[in-house]
Design a protein around this motif. Structure first.
Motif, mmCIF file in Angstrom:
data_model
loop_
_atom_site.group_PDB
_atom_site.id
_atom_site.type_symbol
_atom_site.label_atom_id
_atom_site.label_comp_id
_atom_site.label_asym_id
_atom_site.label_seq_id
_atom_site.Cartn_x
_atom_site.Cartn_y
_atom_site.Cartn_z
ATOM 1 N N THR A 1 0.967 -1.076 -0.167
ATOM 2 C CA THR A 1 -0.045 0.085 -0.050
ATOM 3 C C THR A 1 0.986 1.158 -0.051
ATOM 4 O O THR A 1 1.923 1.180 0.146
ATOM 5 C CB THR A 1 -0.817 0.194 1.364
ATOM 6 O OG1 THR A 1 -0.027 -0.034 2.359
ATOM 7 C CG2 THR A 1 -1.873 -1.210 1.220
ATOM 8 N N GLN A 2 0.414 2.313 -0.336
ATOM 9 C CA GLN A 2 1.025 3.804 -0.399
ATOM 10 C C GLN A 2 -0.025 4.499 0.421
ATOM 11 O O GLN A 2 -1.166 4.775 -0.202
ATOM 12 C CB GLN A 2 1.465 4.148 -2.012
ATOM 13 C CG GLN A 2 2.104 3.420 -2.454
ATOM 14 C CD GLN A 2 2.501 3.910 -4.051
ATOM 15 O OE1 GLN A 2 1.796 4.676 -4.568
ATOM 16 N NE2 GLN A 2 3.750 3.338 -4.372
ATOM 17 N N ASP A 3 0.320 5.180 1.393
ATOM 18 C CA ASP A 3 -0.519 5.895 2.158
ATOM 19 C C ASP A 3 -0.131 7.504 1.997
ATOM 20 O O ASP A 3 1.203 7.772 2.083
ATOM 21 C CB ASP A 3 -0.457 5.662 3.657
ATOM 22 C CG ASP A 3 -1.216 4.420 3.978
ATOM 23 O OD1 ASP A 3 -1.731 3.899 2.986
ATOM 24 O OD2 ASP A 3 -0.884 3.722 5.279
ATOM 25 N N SER A 4 -0.862 8.445 1.792
ATOM 26 C CA SER A 4 -0.557 9.786 1.850
ATOM 27 C C SER A 4 -1.720 10.889 2.450
ATOM 28 O O SER A 4 -2.862 10.226 2.682
ATOM 29 C CB SER A 4 -0.337 10.164 0.410
ATOM 30 O OG SER A 4 -1.768 10.073 -0.377
ATOM 31 N N ILE A 5 -1.351 11.830 2.674
ATOM 32 C CA ILE A 5 -2.217 13.063 3.281
ATOM 33 C C ILE A 5 -1.852 14.481 2.411
ATOM 34 O O ILE A 5 -0.663 14.699 2.499
ATOM 35 C CB ILE A 5 -1.896 13.256 4.564
ATOM 36 C CG1 ILE A 5 -2.253 12.011 5.828
ATOM 37 C CG2 ILE A 5 -2.849 14.435 5.271
ATOM 38 C CD1 ILE A 5 -1.860 12.055 7.170
ATOM 39 N N SER A 6 -2.946 14.838 2.008
ATOM 40 C CA SER A 6 -2.656 16.223 1.427
ATOM 41 C C SER A 6 -3.855 17.098 1.697
ATOM 42 O O SER A 6 -4.851 16.877 1.990
ATOM 43 C CB SER A 6 -2.697 15.909 -0.198
ATOM 44 O OG SER A 6 -3.993 15.210 -0.552
ATOM 45 N N PRO A 7 -3.626 18.465 1.807
ATOM 46 C CA PRO A 7 -4.680 19.464 2.125
ATOM 47 C C PRO A 7 -5.590 19.574 0.965
ATOM 48 O O PRO A 7 -5.220 19.387 -0.079
ATOM 49 C CB PRO A 7 -3.857 20.648 2.177
ATOM 50 C CG PRO A 7 -2.438 20.544 1.250
ATOM 51 C CD PRO A 7 -2.053 19.052 1.476
ATOM 52 N N VAL A 8 -6.815 19.999 1.294
ATOM 53 C CA VAL A 8 -7.959 20.127 0.593
ATOM 54 C C VAL A 8 -8.406 21.681 0.634
ATOM 55 O O VAL A 8 -8.362 22.361 1.743
ATOM 56 C CB VAL A 8 -9.046 19.286 1.097
ATOM 57 C CG1 VAL A 8 -10.405 19.616 -0.004
ATOM 58 C CG2 VAL A 8 -8.763 17.815 0.916
ATOM 59 N N GLY A 9 -8.415 22.245 -0.673
ATOM 60 C CA GLY A 9 -8.843 23.516 -0.750
ATOM 61 C C GLY A 9 -10.232 24.016 -0.056
ATOM 62 O O GLY A 9 -11.133 23.144 -0.262
#
Length: 396
Positions: free
Chosen positions: A333-341
């Protein structure tokens, strides 16, 4: 001449009848006199009631029975607490009372039966100082050799019983907060020097700086940097029976805090509270799952993504169930967190399941479960694996 010879046998019968009547009248008169003597002075005798239908002067008449009136059982007496004072005096307790440490606390609660609730300190170990006895119409709680550590809420619950099954009637409970002022201890003792408390964004935080005297003045302080924390009643408020409440915890509230109590010439500090900020989610996550293709040819690669959009700094944990688990196919798996506008601070948490060179065993249902501090939710999708097309034979 004797009467017997004068009247004969018939005369003797008449004479006997007259004597019998005289005896009967004498007995009736004596009974009436006895009844009148039994009547106490100052009370009027009950009038004699002639039974209907047996009057000598009136013809018999029919008796109409009066309808029976159903009586409603009386409502149970209201439950209340009474404090037993010295010399047999009683006092109905109110919201809170004070009993000097070392004195005896005795409470009575109306009800049969009743059950008591005491501060946690006494529940764990009362050292034989606490007794609860059920009397005919009330329960009695007695606490001897009291100390400041006994400070807290005492509750009485009337019990509703059917045969041998009893339960508390919580809506009829009566409670009283009892202070035990101690000239040497302003704070209720604590076994811990440090107490860790979570600052949850969705829930008020309580710092239980409990004092043994309602007259003590209590302030809140930060350890680093050493400064008194402002208590405005809105962001932070104080209640002498509970302590300090931070109504809307924020990151700047985190750190080491403690309380200071002063009464007269005595000034003492409470245990220290280590406040840890946790951005608590408002609700469980709502994951969305999507496969790179619903139909994959054997030998190709597959990607299944699971994403959640939620509050910033809220951790989301992903777990997977997939067909390849049955044969021990490893999980990649590849996990990520990114901001949402947008206006509010939000973020997207994502987990991508990678399946290289799919085979027949990879055919089936893929399930993603997303979990945060409020709960978990699962979503699924189905992927079909298509065999490779056989190459066509060339014609000679």
């Amino acid at each position: 001449m004797p009467l017997e010879n004068l009247f004969g046998s018939k005369g003797r019968l008449v004479l006997s009848a007259l004597l019998v009547c005289a005896v009967i009248l004498e007995l009736a008169y004596c009974q009436e006199e006895a009844q009148q003597q039994k009547i106490k002075p100052g009370r009027k005798p009950k009038p004699s009631i002639t039974k209907l239908g047996r009057s000598k002067n009136k013809s018999p008449r029919a008796v109409t029975a009066k309808p029976k009136i159903k009586t409603t059982p009386a409502a149970p007496a209201q439950t209340f607490l009474t404090q037993v004072l010295n010399r047999g005096k009683f006092k109905k307790v109110v919201d809170s009372i004070s009993v000097q440490s070392g004195d005896t606390l005795e409470l009575r609660c109306r009800g049969k039966p009743v059950q008591w609730s005491v501060p946690k300190y006494l529940e764990e170990d009362d050292e034989g100082r606490l007794s609860m006895v059920q009397q005919e119409r009330y329960g009695v709680l007695t606490l001897i050799n009291t100390t400041g550590a006994d400070t807290g809420e005492f509750s009485c619950y009337p019990m509703y019983c059917e045969d041998t099954d009893c339960r508390k009637e919580y809506d009829k409970a009566v409670k009283v907060f009892v202070f035990f002022p101690d000239p040497q201890e302003l704070f209720v003792p604590s076994a811990d020097y440090y107490e860790a408390i979570q600052l949850r964004t969705n829930w008020p935080t309580l710092l239980p700086c409990q004092v043994s005297s309602p007259q003590a003045k209590v302030t809140l302080h930060r350890e680093f940097p050493p400064v008194e924390v402002a208590v405005d009643g809105a962001e932070i408020s104080f209640n002498v029976k509970r302590g300090f409440t931070i109504h809307r915890p924020r990151p700047h509230h985190a750190g080491a805090l403690f309380c200071v109590a002063s009464l007269g010439n005595l000034r003492q500090s409470s245990t220290k509270y280590m406040l840890i900020y946790v951005n608590y989610p408002m609700a469980p996550p709502a994951p969305v799952i999507q496969a790179s293709s619903s139909s994959v040819t054997a030998g190709e690669n597959l990607r299944v993504s699971c994403s959640v959009v939620g509050e910033q700094d809220v951790a989301v944990e992903f777990t997977w169930d997939y067909p390849g688990q049955q044969i021990g196919r490893p999980l990649y798996t590849q996990d990520s967190i990114s901001p949402v506008g947008g206006g509010a601070a939000r973020q997207q948490s994502q987990s991508v399941l990678l399946v290289d060179e799919v085979r027949d065993v990879d055919h089936g249902t893929y399930t993603c479960t997303a979990q945060n501090l409020q709960g978990a939710k699962s979503v699924s999708t189905t992927v079909k694996v298509v065999p490779k097309a056989k190459p066509k034979k060339q014609k000679p």
